[in-house]
Design an enzyme around this catalytic site. Structure first.
Site, PDB file in Angstrom:
ATOM      1  N   CYS A 105       1.002  -1.050  -0.135  1.00  0.00           N
ATOM      2  CA  CYS A 105      -0.043  -0.043   0.087  1.00  0.00           C
ATOM      3  C   CYS A 105       0.936   1.263  -0.062  1.00  0.00           C
ATOM      4  CB  CYS A 105      -0.849   0.069   1.127  1.00  0.00           C
ATOM      5  SG  CYS A 105      -1.706  -1.720   1.677  1.00  0.00           S
ATOM      6  N   CYS A 224      -1.005   2.533  11.806  1.00  0.00           N
ATOM      7  CA  CYS A 224      -0.923   3.695  12.657  1.00  0.00           C
ATOM      8  C   CYS A 224      -2.386   3.732  13.491  1.00  0.00           C
ATOM      9  CB  CYS A 224      -0.644   4.950  11.762  1.00  0.00           C
ATOM     10  SG  CYS A 224      -1.796   5.401  10.683  1.00  0.00           S
TER      11      CYS A 224
END
Lengths: 294, 144
Positions: A105, A224
């Site tokens: 990604c 994250c």
């Protein structure tokens, strides 16, 4: 969901909600300039920086009278603005010059350019990006940093095995729901249902990536997010259903992965994962796991 | 791209083209991706793109050409900064130059000999009277 509910949720797992202001960080692109040369130029321009102790080429900006995103050095690709914690997954993947690497990604390209740097612009990287509107940022950053070893495809990472390529190393910096440090309205935007929905995508990406990984190859998974649904539960799924083991990241920073979130005991190797609570690391929230294919 | 390069150098740079973009030919990359049915959106070292009749070179290509050509001007740091902000170069900002011809394409370098873009010069009575910016690396920021 209310902020209080998140505060309560995190408290059970050893977390806290605290206000963190991250200093801007950057990584020196050592394929184009040496740290000594760049730091001397910064010194002449009155940009004060400090090395981040747990990174090899990462620095934080202490003071600067202008944006470090608008210097000639930036335009020449001598550094990449990238948070300190986001520089860790590539360090843990330990790529070398002969590797064939998949970046699942990839946009905006912080980790792709870091992979290329650590490979001295040799070996090969295939970088995937699902969203067309994010491709131009990725391409701009590859261009600016003069990356020579990367091929980019507009492709959903859940189908990466359809490339038919067997990789030595794979980076899955998965799409995730983020964390409250980088978005002040984060609490009002997110619910646990989002995390479960996101986890479905994350599991599909890992499943496909493991098919593309050679036996003995390494996959680093990062998000994250601070939510176990997107982190420990995804790795627990991988350990129970895919031919992988979870290895130590070798990091001292952060804490072990949660082994009993939601009153459910996860695979014992979850302890090798690293979780980064903002109140402990003064960074944004983060999670990293290192998997090796059997 | 060929026409652009020929302004500075007579050699040829092996390349592939994806859409209107040029990339340096890299056999290892093309061999690996030969059997992949999808077309890549980029591959290897980017050289530049053709847009609205003008060639937009990459920083890599500019620096490559700077090693091959004498057609370059070194300008003051202040002028270099204004140049990457999209401004033309003032004649008095030129620190070092070659013997120019009217209409030449020239590379613009700062005092650290880093190539920042290219310009077209107007020459009268063997003296430069105008340096018109055509492309600078500040284009990255303006694109985003």
């Amino acid at each position: 969901m209310e902020k209080d509910l998140f505060v309560e949720r995190y408290l059970k797992w050893g977390g806290k909600v605290v206000a963190i202001t991250e200093k801007p960080c950057f990584r020196i692109n050592t394929t184009l300039i040496t740290p000594e040369q760049l730091l001397k130029r910064f010194d002449n321009e009155d940009i004060a920086v400090r090395k981040v102790p747990y990174l090899d080429h990462g620095y934080e900006v202490l003071t600067s009278s202008f944006s470090i995103g608008s210097t000639i050095e930036y335009l020449l690709g001598y550094y990449y603005i990238q948070s300190a914690i986001a520089q860790l997954p590539v360090l843990i993947l330990q790529v070398n010059e002969n590797d064939l690497v998949l970046d699942c990604c990839a946009s905006p390209g912080g980790k792709t350019t870091q992979l290329a740097q650590y490979m001295n612009n040799n070996g090969q990287i295939i970088a995937l990006e699902k969203k067309r509107e994010r491709l131009s940022r990725l391409k701009n950053n590859l261009e600016r940093c003069q990356i020579a070893n990367t091929t980019v495809y507009h492709m959903d990472a859940r189908k990466n095995h359809e490339l038919g390529v067997c990789f030595d190393k794979i980076l899955v910096d998965a799409p995730c729901s983020g964390n409250y440090v980088t978005d002040k309205h984060w609490f009002s935007k997110r619910t646990p249902e989002d995390f479960v929905r996101m986890a479905t995508v994350q599991k599909a990406i890992i499943k496909s990536a493991i098919k593309s990984l050679r036996p003995g190859g390494t996959l680093v998974y990062s998000t994250c997010s601070l939510e176990p649904e997107e982190n420990e539960l995804v790795i627990d799924y991988a350990l129970r259903h895919l031919p992988v083991t979870c290895k130590s990241t070798g990091l001292q920073l952060g804490t072990q992965g949660l082994q009993q979130p939601f009153e459910r005991t996860l695979h014992p190797d979850i302890r090798h994962c690293r979780r980064f609570w903002p109140h402990q690391t003064t960074t944004q929230g983060f999670f990293i796991a290192k998997l090796v294919k059997k | 791209m060929k026409a652009f390069i020929s302004q500075f150098w007579n050699g040829e740079l092996a390349h592939i083209k994806i859409g209107n973009e040029y990339y340096k030919k890299n056999d290892a990359l093309t061999t690996l991706t030969r059997d992949i049915s999808k077309t890549p959106v980029s591959q290897g070292q980017y050289l530049g793109q053709q847009r609205k009749g003008l060639f937009y070179p990459s920083s890599y290509l500019l620096q490559f050409l700077a090693k091959k050509t004498t057609k370059k001007l070194i300008v003051t740091d202040k002028a270099a900064w204004l140049f990457v902000c999209g401004k033309d170069i003032r004649r008095r900002s030129v620190i070092e130059q070659y013997t120019p011809d009217d209409g030449d394409y020239v590379l613009i370098l700062n005092t650290k000999k880093e190539t920042l873009g290219y310009a077209r010069i107007t020459v009268k009575n063997k003296a430069i009277v105008r340096i018109t910016r055509l492309f600078d690396i500040g284009d990255y920021l303006r694109r985003e």
